[in-house]
Design an enzyme around this catalytic site. Structure first.
Site, PDB file in Angstrom:
ATOM      1  N   HIS A   1       4.294  -4.780   9.056  1.00 38.64           N
ATOM      2  CA  HIS A   1       4.286  -4.705  10.520  1.00 38.64           C
ATOM      3  C   HIS A   1       3.011  -5.284  11.136  1.00 38.64           C
ATOM      4  CE1 HIS A   1       7.504  -2.146   9.256  1.00 38.64           C
ATOM      5  NE2 HIS A   1       6.678  -1.269   8.723  1.00 38.64           N
TER       6      HIS A   1
ATOM      7  N   ARG B   1       5.227  12.132  -3.426  1.00 39.22           N
ATOM      8  CA  ARG B   1       5.018  12.623  -2.051  1.00 39.22           C
ATOM      9  C   ARG B   1       6.205  12.210  -1.184  1.00 39.22           C
ATOM     10  NH1 ARG B   1       0.779  13.995  -4.137  1.00 39.22           N
ATOM     11  NH2 ARG B   1      -1.383  13.679  -3.510  1.00 39.22           N
TER      12      ARG B   1
ATOM     13  N   PRO C   1       0.790  -1.236   0.000  1.00 36.78           N
ATOM     14  CA  PRO C   1       0.000   0.000   0.000  1.00 36.78           C
ATOM     15  C   PRO C   1       0.823   1.288   0.000  1.00 36.78           C
ATOM     16  CG  PRO C   1      -0.133  -1.127   2.123  1.00 36.78           C
ATOM     17  CD  PRO C   1       0.524  -2.075   1.168  1.00 36.78           C
ATOM     18  N   ASN C   2       0.321   2.237  -0.751  1.00 39.57           N
ATOM     19  CA  ASN C   2       0.850   3.610  -0.879  1.00 39.57           C
ATOM     20  C   ASN C   2       2.109   3.717  -1.729  1.00 39.57           C
ATOM     21  OD1 ASN C   2      -1.141   5.015   0.716  1.00 39.57           O
ATOM     22  ND2 ASN C   2      -0.269   3.983   2.492  1.00 39.57           N
TER      23      ASN C   2
ATOM     24  N   HIS D   1      12.702  -3.206   1.558  1.00 41.64           N
ATOM     25  CA  HIS D   1      12.187  -1.902   1.976  1.00 41.64           C
ATOM     26  C   HIS D   1      13.108  -0.815   1.475  1.00 41.64           C
ATOM     27  CE1 HIS D   1       9.192  -3.695   4.528  1.00 41.64           C
ATOM     28  NE2 HIS D   1      10.128  -4.533   4.940  1.00 41.64           N
ATOM     29  N   LEU D   2      12.499   0.264   1.043  1.00 35.05           N
ATOM     30  CA  LEU D   2      13.277   1.418   0.583  1.00 35.05           C
ATOM     31  C   LEU D   2      14.054   2.038   1.741  1.00 35.05           C
ATOM     32  CD1 LEU D   2      10.261   2.796  -1.368  1.00 35.05           C
ATOM     33  CD2 LEU D   2      12.423   2.210  -2.473  1.00 35.05           C
ATOM     34  N   SER D   3      13.352   2.275   2.841  1.00 40.07           N
ATOM     35  CA  SER D   3      13.957   2.951   3.991  1.00 40.07           C
ATOM     36  C   SER D   3      14.566   1.923   4.939  1.00 40.07           C
ATOM     37  CB  SER D   3      12.890   3.778   4.721  1.00 40.07           C
ATOM     38  OG  SER D   3      11.888   2.935   5.255  1.00 40.07           O
TER      39      SER D   3
ATOM     40  N   ALA E   1       3.326  -0.966   4.780  1.00 40.01           N
ATOM     41  CA  ALA E   1       2.860  -0.951   6.172  1.00 40.01           C
ATOM     42  C   ALA E   1       2.358  -2.322   6.642  1.00 40.01           C
ATOM     43  CB  ALA E   1       1.770   0.095   6.346  1.00 40.01           C
TER      44      ALA E   1
ATOM     45  N   ARG F   1      13.906   3.798  12.086  1.00 43.02           N
ATOM     46  CA  ARG F   1      12.701   4.634  12.118  1.00 43.02           C
ATOM     47  C   ARG F   1      11.895   4.352  13.404  1.00 43.02           C
ATOM     48  NH1 ARG F   1       9.777   4.532   6.461  1.00 43.02           N
ATOM     49  NH2 ARG F   1       8.745   6.318   7.442  1.00 43.02           N
TER      50      ARG F   1
ATOM     51  N   GLU G   1      12.063 -10.086   1.099  1.00 39.38           N
ATOM     52  CA  GLU G   1      11.385  -8.859   1.551  1.00 39.38           C
ATOM     53  C   GLU G   1      12.322  -7.669   1.377  1.00 39.38           C
ATOM     54  OE1 GLU G   1       9.018  -8.997   5.176  1.00 39.38           O
ATOM     55  OE2 GLU G   1       9.985  -7.148   5.843  1.00 39.38           O
TER      56      GLU G   1
ATOM     57  N   TYR H   1      11.236   8.828   0.846  1.00 39.27           N
ATOM     58  CA  TYR H   1      11.159   7.741  -0.123  1.00 39.27           C
ATOM     59  C   TYR H   1      11.816   8.039  -1.475  1.00 39.27           C
ATOM     60  CZ  TYR H   1       8.012   5.785   3.339  1.00 39.27           C
ATOM     61  OH  TYR H   1       7.495   5.295   4.505  1.00 39.27           O
TER      62      TYR H   1
ATOM     63  N   ASP I   1       1.061 -15.672   6.339  1.00 39.80           N
ATOM     64  CA  ASP I   1       0.541 -17.029   6.129  1.00 39.80           C
ATOM     65  C   ASP I   1       0.565 -17.403   4.648  1.00 39.80           C
ATOM     66  OD1 ASP I   1       0.086 -17.343   8.831  1.00 39.80           O
ATOM     67  OD2 ASP I   1      -2.085 -17.055   8.731  1.00 39.80           O
TER      68      ASP I   1
ATOM     69  N   ARG J   1       8.075   0.146  13.323  1.00 43.79           N
ATOM     70  CA  ARG J   1       8.572  -0.375  12.027  1.00 43.79           C
ATOM     71  C   ARG J   1       9.711  -1.372  12.215  1.00 43.79           C
ATOM     72  NH1 ARG J   1       6.043   3.196   8.325  1.00 43.79           N
ATOM     73  NH2 ARG J   1       5.863   5.274   9.212  1.00 43.79           N
TER      74      ARG J   1
ATOM     75  N   ASN K   1       7.663  -5.875  -1.269  1.00 41.88           N
ATOM     76  CA  ASN K   1       7.703  -4.797  -0.281  1.00 41.88           C
ATOM     77  C   ASN K   1       6.271  -4.701   0.263  1.00 41.88           C
ATOM     78  OD1 ASN K   1       7.771  -2.544   1.283  1.00 41.88           O
ATOM     79  ND2 ASN K   1       8.794  -1.229  -0.236  1.00 41.88           N
TER      80      ASN K   1
HETATM   81  O1  CA2 Z   1      10.650   1.613   3.476  1.00 42.24           O
HETATM   82  C1  CA2 Z   1       9.763   0.944   2.937  1.00 42.24           C
HETATM   83  O2  CA2 Z   1       9.861   0.476   1.820  1.00 42.24           O
HETATM   84  C2  CA2 Z   1       8.428   0.748   3.677  1.00 42.24           C
HETATM   85  O3  CA2 Z   1       7.949  -0.550   3.348  1.00 42.24           O
HETATM   86  C3  CA2 Z   1       7.492   1.812   3.157  1.00 42.24           C
HETATM   87  C4  CA2 Z   1       6.134   1.809   3.860  1.00 42.24           C
HETATM   88  C5  CA2 Z   1       6.315   1.851   5.370  1.00 42.24           C
HETATM   89  O4  CA2 Z   1       5.047   1.740   6.007  1.00 42.24           O
HETATM   90  C6  CA2 Z   1       7.222   0.744   5.862  1.00 42.24           C
HETATM   91  O5  CA2 Z   1       7.375   0.888   7.264  1.00 42.24           O
HETATM   92  C7  CA2 Z   1       8.580   0.827   5.188  1.00 42.24           C
HETATM   93  C8  CA2 Z   1       5.306   3.016   3.444  1.00 42.24           C
HETATM   94  C9  CA2 Z   1       5.091   3.111   1.970  1.00 42.24           C
HETATM   95  C10 CA2 Z   1       4.488   4.451   1.700  1.00 42.24           C
HETATM   96  O6  CA2 Z   1       4.972   4.900   0.460  1.00 42.24           O
HETATM   97  C11 CA2 Z   1       4.865   6.217   0.183  1.00 42.24           C
HETATM   98  C12 CA2 Z   1       5.555   6.639  -0.909  1.00 42.24           C
HETATM   99  C13 CA2 Z   1       5.511   7.966  -1.243  1.00 42.24           C
HETATM  100  C14 CA2 Z   1       4.780   8.845  -0.485  1.00 42.24           C
HETATM  101  C15 CA2 Z   1       4.077   8.407   0.607  1.00 42.24           C
HETATM  102  C16 CA2 Z   1       4.119   7.077   0.945  1.00 42.24           C
END
Ligand code: CA2
Length: 160
Positions: free
Chosen positions: A85, A23, A15-16, A105-107, A82, A112, A103, A28, A92, A116, A79
């Protein structure tokens, strides 16, 4: 899938992640999801593999993508965003399907907020790569390809 056919990899974005590049670039980055998908597709092609990507904001859809991957792909790069977590359903599905899964993750989730630091999904994956921005995906793809190649070559070994 025969030993000589291209390795097929599915990349799942949670998601997102469709908002990438539009954004919160301070967290990110400025690379869009389309950029990442194009980069991964090219990297897979260069390695003689085939790669498809999907994104969903819906937990159950991600579960369905994982289930459907069983007959079409040899590995998954995910990836879960959210859902990393929180989602026992995604955990499953990864366990039930049994495809090698990486798995990413960008960050650096460990640097953080405390919520997370826990991944409920990573324990069912080969491993987790985080903190390298878009490069986390490339590293995840390389790990998935290396793993599948290893599986293919061990399946080819003659019985002595
Ligand atoms: O660091 C990552 O890749 C995360 O999976 C990104 C998730 C976050 O909830 C995880 O803790 C770590 C959030 C993705 C939201 O992506 C956005 C991208 C651009 C602007 C806003 C949100």
């Amino acid at each position: 899938m025969s030993q000589n056919s291209p390795i097929r990899i599915l990349v799942i974005h949670g998601p997102n992640l469709n908002l990438l590049g539009t954004r919160q670039p301070e967290i990110y980055g400025r690379t869009t999801l389309a950029d990442i998908n194009a980069l991964l597709r090219r990297r897979a092609q260069d390695a003689g593999a085939k790669l498809d990507s999907v994104q969903s904001n819906v937990e159950g859809e991600i579960v369905t993508h994982i289930q459907n991957a069983a007959t079409r792909y040899e590995a998954i790069v995910i990836n879960p965003a959210a859902y990393t977590h929180t989602s026992i359903a995604i955990r499953d599905a990864i366990e039930a399907v049994g495809l090698p899964t990486v798995e990413v993750h960008l960050s650096n989730v460990h640097a953080r907020e405390p919520f997370r630091h826990t991944s409920v999904t990573a324990a069912k994956c080969l491993g987790q790569i985080c903190g390298f921005g878009a490069q986390s995906y490339s590293l995840g793809l390389d790990a998935a390809l290396a793993h599948v190649k290893g599986l293919r070559s061990s399946n080819q070994e003659p019985i002595s």
